[in-house]
Design a protein around this motif. Structure first.
Motif, PDB file in Angstrom:
ATOM      1  N   VAL A 150      43.306 -13.990 111.362  1.00 46.83           N
ATOM      2  CA  VAL A 150      43.065 -12.762 110.622  1.00 46.83           C
ATOM      3  C   VAL A 150      43.772 -11.627 111.351  1.00 46.83           C
ATOM      4  CG1 VAL A 150      41.333 -11.150 109.756  1.00 46.83           C
ATOM      5  CG2 VAL A 150      40.837 -13.595 109.803  1.00 46.83           C
ATOM      6  N   ALA A 151      44.369 -10.718 110.603  1.00 44.21           N
ATOM      7  CA  ALA A 151      45.083  -9.594 111.209  1.00 44.21           C
ATOM      8  C   ALA A 151      44.104  -8.594 111.806  1.00 44.21           C
ATOM      9  CB  ALA A 151      45.947  -8.915 110.157  1.00 44.21           C
ATOM     10  N   PRO A 152      44.528  -7.826 112.812  1.00 45.42           N
ATOM     11  CA  PRO A 152      43.696  -6.734 113.330  1.00 45.42           C
ATOM     12  C   PRO A 152      43.381  -5.743 112.223  1.00 45.42           C
ATOM     13  CG  PRO A 152      45.585  -7.126 114.745  1.00 45.42           C
ATOM     14  CD  PRO A 152      45.817  -7.916 113.503  1.00 45.42           C
ATOM     15  N   GLU A 153      42.311  -4.971 112.410  1.00 49.57           N
ATOM     16  CA  GLU A 153      41.909  -3.993 111.408  1.00 49.57           C
ATOM     17  C   GLU A 153      41.762  -2.606 112.028  1.00 49.57           C
ATOM     18  OE1 GLU A 153      38.298  -5.339 109.646  1.00 49.57           O
ATOM     19  OE2 GLU A 153      39.293  -6.795 108.319  1.00 49.57           O
ATOM     20  N   LEU A 154      42.167  -1.611 111.286  1.00 44.69           N
ATOM     21  CA  LEU A 154      41.925  -0.221 111.648  1.00 44.69           C
ATOM     22  C   LEU A 154      40.679   0.249 110.911  1.00 44.69           C
ATOM     23  CD1 LEU A 154      44.362   2.698 112.021  1.00 44.69           C
ATOM     24  CD2 LEU A 154      42.534   2.920 110.340  1.00 44.69           C
ATOM     25  N   LEU A 193      50.857   5.942 103.459  1.00 50.32           N
ATOM     26  CA  LEU A 193      49.933   7.008 103.065  1.00 50.32           C
ATOM     27  C   LEU A 193      49.192   6.652 101.784  1.00 50.32           C
ATOM     28  CD1 LEU A 193      48.797   9.809 103.631  1.00 50.32           C
ATOM     29  CD2 LEU A 193      50.708  10.777 102.347  1.00 50.32           C
ATOM     30  N   ASP A 194      49.897   6.164 100.790  1.00 55.50           N
ATOM     31  CA  ASP A 194      49.259   5.817  99.513  1.00 55.50           C
ATOM     32  C   ASP A 194      48.274   4.665  99.680  1.00 55.50           C
ATOM     33  OD1 ASP A 194      50.666   7.782  98.196  1.00 55.50           O
ATOM     34  OD2 ASP A 194      52.251   6.437  97.502  1.00 55.50           O
ATOM     35  N   LEU A 195      48.631   3.659 100.464  1.00 53.69           N
ATOM     36  CA  LEU A 195      47.760   2.501 100.626  1.00 53.69           C
ATOM     37  C   LEU A 195      46.482   2.862 101.375  1.00 53.69           C
ATOM     38  CD1 LEU A 195      50.426  -0.223 101.452  1.00 53.69           C
ATOM     39  CD2 LEU A 195      49.035  -0.063  99.383  1.00 53.69           C
ATOM     40  N   VAL A 196      46.608   3.658 102.434  1.00 48.66           N
ATOM     41  CA  VAL A 196      45.420   4.054 103.193  1.00 48.66           C
ATOM     42  C   VAL A 196      44.555   5.005 102.369  1.00 48.66           C
ATOM     43  CG1 VAL A 196      44.598   5.203 105.276  1.00 48.66           C
ATOM     44  CG2 VAL A 196      46.577   3.684 105.395  1.00 48.66           C
ATOM     45  N   THR A 197      45.192   5.897 101.618  1.00 47.55           N
ATOM     46  CA  THR A 197      44.432   6.805 100.752  1.00 47.55           C
ATOM     47  C   THR A 197      43.607   6.023  99.740  1.00 47.55           C
ATOM     48  OG1 THR A 197      46.057   8.583 100.984  1.00 47.55           O
ATOM     49  CG2 THR A 197      44.633   8.649  99.044  1.00 47.55           C
ATOM     50  N   GLU A 198      44.210   5.038  99.122  1.00 46.74           N
ATOM     51  CA  GLU A 198      43.500   4.231  98.128  1.00 46.74           C
ATOM     52  C   GLU A 198      42.329   3.479  98.741  1.00 46.74           C
ATOM     53  OE1 GLU A 198      44.420   0.663  94.877  1.00 46.74           O
ATOM     54  OE2 GLU A 198      46.019   1.483  96.128  1.00 46.74           O
ATOM     55  N   ALA A 199      42.495   3.012  99.974  1.00 49.81           N
ATOM     56  CA  ALA A 199      41.447   2.221 100.615  1.00 49.81           C
ATOM     57  C   ALA A 199      40.305   3.063 101.172  1.00 49.81           C
ATOM     58  CB  ALA A 199      42.053   1.385 101.745  1.00 49.81           C
ATOM     59  N   CYS A 200      40.567   4.327 101.488  1.00 52.98           N
ATOM     60  CA  CYS A 200      39.594   5.096 102.265  1.00 52.98           C
ATOM     61  C   CYS A 200      38.988   6.316 101.585  1.00 52.98           C
ATOM     62  CB  CYS A 200      40.244   5.542 103.583  1.00 52.98           C
ATOM     63  SG  CYS A 200      40.731   4.177 104.669  1.00 52.98           S
ATOM     64  N   LYS A 205      33.160   5.056 105.118  1.00 57.49           N
ATOM     65  CA  LYS A 205      33.928   4.294 106.092  1.00 57.49           C
ATOM     66  C   LYS A 205      34.867   3.350 105.361  1.00 57.49           C
ATOM     67  CE  LYS A 205      30.227   0.881 106.667  1.00 57.49           C
ATOM     68  NZ  LYS A 205      29.332   0.220 107.662  1.00 57.49           N
ATOM     69  N   CYS A 206      35.892   2.896 106.075  1.00 57.69           N
ATOM     70  CA  CYS A 206      36.851   1.978 105.474  1.00 57.69           C
ATOM     71  C   CYS A 206      37.548   1.194 106.572  1.00 57.69           C
ATOM     72  CB  CYS A 206      37.876   2.723 104.614  1.00 57.69           C
ATOM     73  SG  CYS A 206      38.976   3.812 105.570  1.00 57.69           S
ATOM     74  N   SER A 207      38.205   0.127 106.190  1.00 62.33           N
ATOM     75  CA  SER A 207      39.001  -0.666 107.116  1.00 62.33           C
ATOM     76  C   SER A 207      40.294  -1.067 106.418  1.00 62.33           C
ATOM     77  CB  SER A 207      38.232  -1.904 107.587  1.00 62.33           C
ATOM     78  OG  SER A 207      37.911  -2.747 106.497  1.00 62.33           O
ATOM     79  N   VAL A 208      41.363  -1.164 107.193  1.00 61.14           N
ATOM     80  CA  VAL A 208      42.677  -1.519 106.667  1.00 61.14           C
ATOM     81  C   VAL A 208      43.299  -2.550 107.600  1.00 61.14           C
ATOM     82  CG1 VAL A 208      44.942  -0.681 105.989  1.00 61.14           C
ATOM     83  CG2 VAL A 208      42.955   0.810 105.728  1.00 61.14           C
ATOM     84  N   SER A 209      43.771  -3.644 107.050  1.00 58.54           N
ATOM     85  CA  SER A 209      44.431  -4.669 107.872  1.00 58.54           C
ATOM     86  C   SER A 209      45.778  -4.163 108.364  1.00 58.54           C
ATOM     87  CB  SER A 209      44.627  -5.953 107.057  1.00 58.54           C
ATOM     88  OG  SER A 209      43.377  -6.543 106.738  1.00 58.54           O
ATOM     89  N   VAL A 210      46.037  -4.394 109.642  1.00 51.07           N
ATOM     90  CA  VAL A 210      47.289  -3.943 110.253  1.00 51.07           C
ATOM     91  C   VAL A 210      48.256  -5.121 110.246  1.00 51.07           C
ATOM     92  CG1 VAL A 210      48.325  -2.867 112.283  1.00 51.07           C
ATOM     93  CG2 VAL A 210      45.939  -2.383 111.690  1.00 51.07           C
TER      94      VAL A 210
END
Length: 245
Positions: A150-154, A193-200, A205-210
């Protein structure tokens, strides 16, 4: 705040005030006063003293590298060393709170104010080489730890009751700098920017795979980081700082 026309040392002041709405931490601004002690509903906040720091001694740049000393990375020279003092929410009632001050040197109690505080800016920076999240680890029957691929997550999270209202910076590639000072590097995924905006945005709270699977690969054979800066906001305008005194 009621006071006599003549400002003299050793003066008692008192006033009643309503608590700010919500559950955010409350602070009282006593920068207009001199030196003394303050009580709220019979609880001692402590001693206040409006001392101004010397104007000299603050370096033009700051680096914590090397041996630490008390002069390293000094800031706010020429400004008050402390103006805001915390009032625990447990001491407050919705209305009819009593503030009492014992002032020793004189000041202007009409400028005292209340303000709520919450974390407005949050940041994180995670490399694609970091360890994956704890949820991907498990223990086999023989007791050995195993790791799923699994990839790291922010991860980002605002204070309780607040939401991520805006992503002010997001870069997947080789961003540089730190929180509130991020900048895009030579390698940058334009979709970040668009991907993180959509997720968060809109979430507490939110998490995004790096990983390249999310952002694409903006530069091959280069270790990439994901750096994000976000703004947190209260759910309504009633949480905005206000003056009640």
């Amino acid at each position: 705040m009621q006071n006599d026309d003549t400002q003299t040392p050793f003066t008692w002041f008192k006033t009643m005030f309503d608590a700010p709405e919500g559950n955010d931490p409350v602070a009282i601004g006593l920068g207009s006063m001199g030196k003394g002690q303050a009580w709220v509903n019979g609880h001692l906040i402590g001693r206040y003293w409006s001392i101004v720091a010397p104007e000299s001694g603050c370096p033009s740049s700051c680096s914590y590298a090397g041996t630490y000393g008390d002069s390293k990375c000094r800031s706010n020279c020429g400004m008050a060393t402390q103006s805001w003092y915390h009032i625990p929410r447990e001491w407050l009632q919705e209305s009819g709170n009593l503030l009492v001050l014992f002032e020793e040197t004189g000041g202007d109690p009409s400028q005292i104010s209340l303000q709520v505080h919450y974390t407005k800016t949050i940041c994180s920076k995670i490399s694609e080489t970091y360890y994956p999240p704890l949820s991907s680890w498990s223990r086999s029957a023989n007791g050995r730890a195993t790791l799923n691929t699994v990839a790291p997550e922010l991860h980002l999270q605002c204070d309780e009751g607040h939401v991520i209202s805006k992503i002010t910076f997001a870069s997947y590639g080789t961003p540089s700098g730190g929180c509130q000072n991020f900048s895009v590097g030579n390698c940058h995924a334009s979709t970040a920017l668009d991907l993180v905006t959509e997720a968060c945005v809109g979430n507490n709270k939110c998490s995004v795979s790096v990983t390249n699977d999310v952002f694409g690969d903006p530069c091959r054979k280069v270790v990439k980081d994901l750096a994000v800066e976000a703004e947190c906001s209260p759910p309504s305008a009633t949480k905005e700082p206000r003056d009640d005194m």
